[in-house]
Design a protein around this motif. Sequence first.
Motif, PDB file in Angstrom:
ATOM      1  N   ARG A  76       0.830  -1.219   0.000  1.00  0.00           N
ATOM      2  CA  ARG A  76       0.000   0.000   0.000  1.00  0.00           C
ATOM      3  C   ARG A  76       0.858   1.262   0.000  1.00  0.00           C
ATOM      4  NH1 ARG A  76      -5.285  -1.903   1.277  1.00  0.00           N
ATOM      5  NH2 ARG A  76      -6.128   0.191   1.281  1.00  0.00           N
ATOM      6  N   ASP A 128      -5.920  12.105  11.670  1.00  0.00           N
ATOM      7  CA  ASP A 128      -6.869  13.161  11.314  1.00  0.00           C
ATOM      8  C   ASP A 128      -6.310  14.526  11.722  1.00  0.00           C
ATOM      9  OD1 ASP A 128      -8.412  11.012  10.539  1.00  0.00           O
ATOM     10  OD2 ASP A 128      -9.683  11.054  12.327  1.00  0.00           O
ATOM     11  N   GLU A 155      -9.106  14.969   5.302  1.00  0.00           N
ATOM     12  CA  GLU A 155      -9.326  14.453   6.651  1.00  0.00           C
ATOM     13  C   GLU A 155      -8.114  14.596   7.561  1.00  0.00           C
ATOM     14  OE1 GLU A 155     -10.657  10.357   6.643  1.00  0.00           O
ATOM     15  OE2 GLU A 155     -10.014  10.065   8.721  1.00  0.00           O
ATOM     16  N   SER A 198       1.451   2.723   9.990  1.00  0.00           N
ATOM     17  CA  SER A 198       2.132   3.133   8.754  1.00  0.00           C
ATOM     18  C   SER A 198       1.175   3.780   7.763  1.00  0.00           C
ATOM     19  CB  SER A 198       2.824   1.949   8.079  1.00  0.00           C
ATOM     20  OG  SER A 198       3.362   2.371   6.839  1.00  0.00           O
ATOM     21  N   VAL A 206       3.473  -2.854   7.130  1.00  0.00           N
ATOM     22  CA  VAL A 206       3.606  -3.417   8.480  1.00  0.00           C
ATOM     23  C   VAL A 206       4.896  -4.217   8.619  1.00  0.00           C
ATOM     24  CG1 VAL A 206       2.525  -4.930  10.181  1.00  0.00           C
ATOM     25  CG2 VAL A 206       1.094  -3.470   8.711  1.00  0.00           C
ATOM     26  N   PHE A 214      -8.546   7.067   9.699  1.00  0.00           N
ATOM     27  CA  PHE A 214      -7.245   7.604   9.274  1.00  0.00           C
ATOM     28  C   PHE A 214      -7.447   8.217   7.893  1.00  0.00           C
ATOM     29  CE2 PHE A 214      -6.082   3.668  11.675  1.00  0.00           C
ATOM     30  CZ  PHE A 214      -5.535   4.309  12.783  1.00  0.00           C
ATOM     31  N   PRO A 215      -6.707   9.256   7.575  1.00  0.00           N
ATOM     32  CA  PRO A 215      -6.854   9.789   6.215  1.00  0.00           C
ATOM     33  C   PRO A 215      -6.415   8.775   5.173  1.00  0.00           C
ATOM     34  CG  PRO A 215      -5.047  10.888   7.380  1.00  0.00           C
ATOM     35  CD  PRO A 215      -5.767  10.051   8.390  1.00  0.00           C
ATOM     36  N   ALA A 216      -5.462   7.925   5.531  1.00  0.00           N
ATOM     37  CA  ALA A 216      -5.002   6.832   4.679  1.00  0.00           C
ATOM     38  C   ALA A 216      -4.092   5.993   5.550  1.00  0.00           C
ATOM     39  CB  ALA A 216      -4.227   7.354   3.465  1.00  0.00           C
ATOM     40  N   SER A 217      -3.896   4.732   5.152  1.00  0.00           N
ATOM     41  CA  SER A 217      -3.052   3.851   5.952  1.00  0.00           C
ATOM     42  C   SER A 217      -2.468   2.754   5.078  1.00  0.00           C
ATOM     43  CB  SER A 217      -3.879   3.234   7.083  1.00  0.00           C
ATOM     44  OG  SER A 217      -3.153   2.203   7.717  1.00  0.00           O
ATOM     45  N   ALA A 218      -1.251   2.345   5.406  1.00  0.00           N
ATOM     46  CA  ALA A 218      -0.626   1.204   4.736  1.00  0.00           C
ATOM     47  C   ALA A 218      -0.547   0.011   5.681  1.00  0.00           C
ATOM     48  CB  ALA A 218       0.771   1.589   4.254  1.00  0.00           C
ATOM     49  N   ALA A 219      -1.334   0.054   6.754  1.00  0.00           N
ATOM     50  CA  ALA A 219      -1.250  -1.001   7.761  1.00  0.00           C
ATOM     51  C   ALA A 219      -2.109  -2.201   7.383  1.00  0.00           C
ATOM     52  CB  ALA A 219      -1.646  -0.447   9.128  1.00  0.00           C
ATOM     53  N   ASP A 222      -7.363  -3.058   4.031  1.00  0.00           N
ATOM     54  CA  ASP A 222      -8.230  -2.032   4.612  1.00  0.00           C
ATOM     55  C   ASP A 222      -9.571  -2.663   5.002  1.00  0.00           C
ATOM     56  OD1 ASP A 222      -9.699   0.167   5.270  1.00  0.00           O
ATOM     57  OD2 ASP A 222      -9.308   1.255   3.406  1.00  0.00           O
TER      58      ASP A 222
END
Lengths: 531, 531
Positions: free
Chosen positions: A198, A405, A443, A485, A490, B231-236, B239
């Motif tokens: 991602r 946010d 956001e 992240s 991760v 979250f505004p975006a995440s790579a964790a 999704d």
Amino acid sequence: MRRWNGWGEATTVVELPAQGAGFLAERLGVGRVLPDATLEEALARVPASRLAAHGLYSIEPHDRLLHARGQSLPDWLALREGAPGLYPDAVAFPDSAGQIRQLLALAQTQDLCLIPYGGGTSVAGHINPPDSVRPVVTVSLARMNRLLDLDEHSLLATFGPGASGPQVESQLRARGYTLGHFPQSWELSTLGGWVASRSSGQQSLRYGRIEQLFAGGTLETFAGPLEIATFPASAAGPDLREVVLGCEGRFGIISQVKVRISALPADERFYGVFLPDWSQALQAIRQLAQARVPLSMLRLSNALETETQLALAGHPQQIAWLEKYLALRGAGVGKCMLTFGVTGNRRQNALSLSQARQHLKAFGGVFTGTLLGKKWAQNRFRFPYLRENLWNAGYVVDTLETATDWSNVDNLLERIEQSLRAALAAQGEQVHVFTHLSHVYGEGSSIYTTYVFRPAADYPATLARWQALKHAASQTIVDNGGTISHQHGVGKDHAAYLLREKGALAIDTLQALSRHFDPAGRLNPGTLLQE
Amino acid sequence: MRRWNGWGEATTVVELPAQGAGFLAERLGVGRVLPDATLEEALARVPASRLAAHGLYSIEPHDRLLHARGQSLPDWLALREGAPGLYPDAVAFPDSAGQIRQLLALAQTQDLCLIPYGGGTSVAGHINPPDSVRPVVTVSLARMNRLLDLDEHSLLATFGPGASGPQVESQLRARGYTLGHFPQSWELSTLGGWVASRSSGQQSLRYGRIEQLFAGGTLETFAGPLEIATFPASAAGPDLREVVLGCEGRFGIISQVKVRISALPADERFYGVFLPDWSQALQAIRQLAQARVPLSMLRLSNALETETQLALAGHPQQIAWLEKYLALRGAGVGKCMLTFGVTGNRRQNALSLSQARQHLKAFGGVFTGTLLGKKWAQNRFRFPYLRENLWNAGYVVDTLETATDWSNVDNLLERIEQSLRAALAAQGEQVHVFTHLSHVYGEGSSIYTTYVFRPAADYPATLARWQALKHAASQTIVDNGGTISHQHGVGKDHAAYLLREKGALAIDTLQALSRHFDPAGRLNPGTLLQE
């Protein structure tokens, strides 16, 4: 020739200016240089493979050493010491989906673990071999790097998963297109790796994250190939692209990637602006992002990052003039550097620039034209090379990142920086910490923090320093509403913090998906989900 | 008072102009009016509930009849006949997440099925009770309709899942914000329903689909609440918002929704343009979408939809003048009507308009100003009401939709229309079929086809006509690279086609998720995934 124990091409050197070393020495004390192992010494430590030679993979020590680690700080230390500790037993270089399927079949009959490997640029331990009783085969997708199909009507391109940033862009640019995905690792990282972890590129404001660019493709799994057809959008149930995005090799090996591309833009410019202080700057970029002015990138350094960048830029006389000018215009001590870009057609770019300037002026922004923007564009992929000469000067640099946010950005940023500054206090060591925001959204924003510290007396003690720093910041992130992240994934380094972020049911859900695709747990164990 | 056997408020009537009925009679023959059952007759057919009275739900026949069906054509026919056949045994109206959890617990102890219910506007059979040996409780979320929190810094709003379009917008507008999500069902459909079925609004070009607007929230499942942080975006990792989006009530019941909102725009306008023919028009809007001109909506009718809309518009003298003017400017027989909108600040809107006009002019576009755009905006939610007076005039209208990549749009559109035109040929019946594209993307477009036909001699035979039409079009869609739904979801009507679209491994994966959250299969069985 790519560096075996560091970033990028050996011929690319990013110098640390003399005043930069002085700047760090003032803050951290004189650097400490640890001795590097030679490649020969490192090769001599590679143990015998647990696998016999086979047509599908190499058991050569050189291949196994070069695929043992990524680019995290622990990886750096391990390679500099010449002692990665764990190595894959073999490295495969499949050139087709068929060969990937053969490797999956072999893993079942021979009781192997497989680690999918793109550019080896993970900074979170994604591709590091587990300490497993099963032999481990790393599956490098480097040979599957071609543009396989181009649908110019739908702006869709099909690639092999191993295409690196330059391979993606050069094949598209020859036809007048761009993917527009430019992570800092772009020179080495791969399309398949971006999808699996991602990734987000520096111009995600215009082009979107890899989640928006990934249109479909194929994931080879133990339950068979998962073929994801391309649609511009669909309401036909949960989106299985999202099972591939971020799966980090746990569910399967990506054998083909279809991406949404764009025509090459007619016009692109990057600008530098200085805001008088952090509080004004933060408000300015939040409102700019929320006003939907069509910018293509935006990066805001906090005061200490601004100061550090100016100190490490070289050209002290020019920088001094710039700072005098800025101070006269109201951006003196505490000023924050903002870089932003416009990409597209000239009329739209002119309006976007005009609206951004007008907006930033209301927050005291001092516009400096395109010079600093050009510098940013020239150096956009060069920061990772700096680790080399910082190391040679006796300092260790690492970065970490999150997103949250807007209502939490300032709070979280402050806590992360504090946690890092305090982490080595017991050892009497200072840590130099600074931050920028990039990847802004309506956001919220990503938060990208850099920290510099001195090595300890030897490698194990230096690693322990890093562990203290990393744990302090990571726990702070997940305890305070950040994601572990925003853009790097991760891997193994962040897996322990995922439960706090997502909750037990979410982790159970990911485990259920892992069992569904890979009941025996052969794919990249320990990555994403802890064992 | 909402119609019990049709769309919307009983006081809202959209007339079919006399020349409209004539237009259809010419093409389909004289209409046939089937007798409608009264509410009393329909209530008399509601069988006894299999459940005893309980504080958590109602077993009143009136509640059970009113929650037995959605708004698909089969639902319409069943309600008009007064014979839905299957009814929920009870209807619950929880007012809190706690009550939803009580209902989940009750379902386990009492061996019940639960059907989450938003506005009851599904056109794909989502909320129709299954033919189950287990008693069925429909869970209406209508009472959970409040704005619970507003984070003005992060532009995030938290709502109960049962908030309808007007409830969402009125609570946000009072504070200066909008969600900007306007599906045609907006007056009745709900936020939770939009999320559960991956809805898309008419201005998705600006605001995004519900996938982009849905930031997090809570899904109540048999395995506990799945809380998704914002979250505004995440790579964790994968999704998990995407597990909720499109789950159609199979994995759990949504108890809270956090959405990304926008400041109310300063300026918004809609314009009408006519293109001389379909081929030019298609090329024009594809390139317009790919050029990223910031429009907020775009809808292109094909020639027959254009002709039909002008015939059904009333005001024949004005329409005649318009057509003369258009013909003089080069848009005569075969012309296609395009409506587009700009939303935002005035300077940006002026540039977007200028760029769109210039672009469309190159394709022979004849600009007619804002009059037709205003008409579109006034009537944007009124089309579903027209079914009532078409029915009264002896005609049945239904729509279906898909999306595909641009290289396939024209091919798929043509095949869908042909499949519908031919579907009743054996009965000697004509079908009036026309199409528009809206929801355009760089990669492709949605395709939205309307078809009008005559009822057969009775209700079962009329349903059989619809089944022949629907099956012909649905099979055509999945056999030719379309998704079975771009914006309405799968429900029960599309579930049989999902395997062809996604493949066996994808269906197995969704089944695995269903078992993970709901091992006993109590949640909305038969929807999304076939039994």
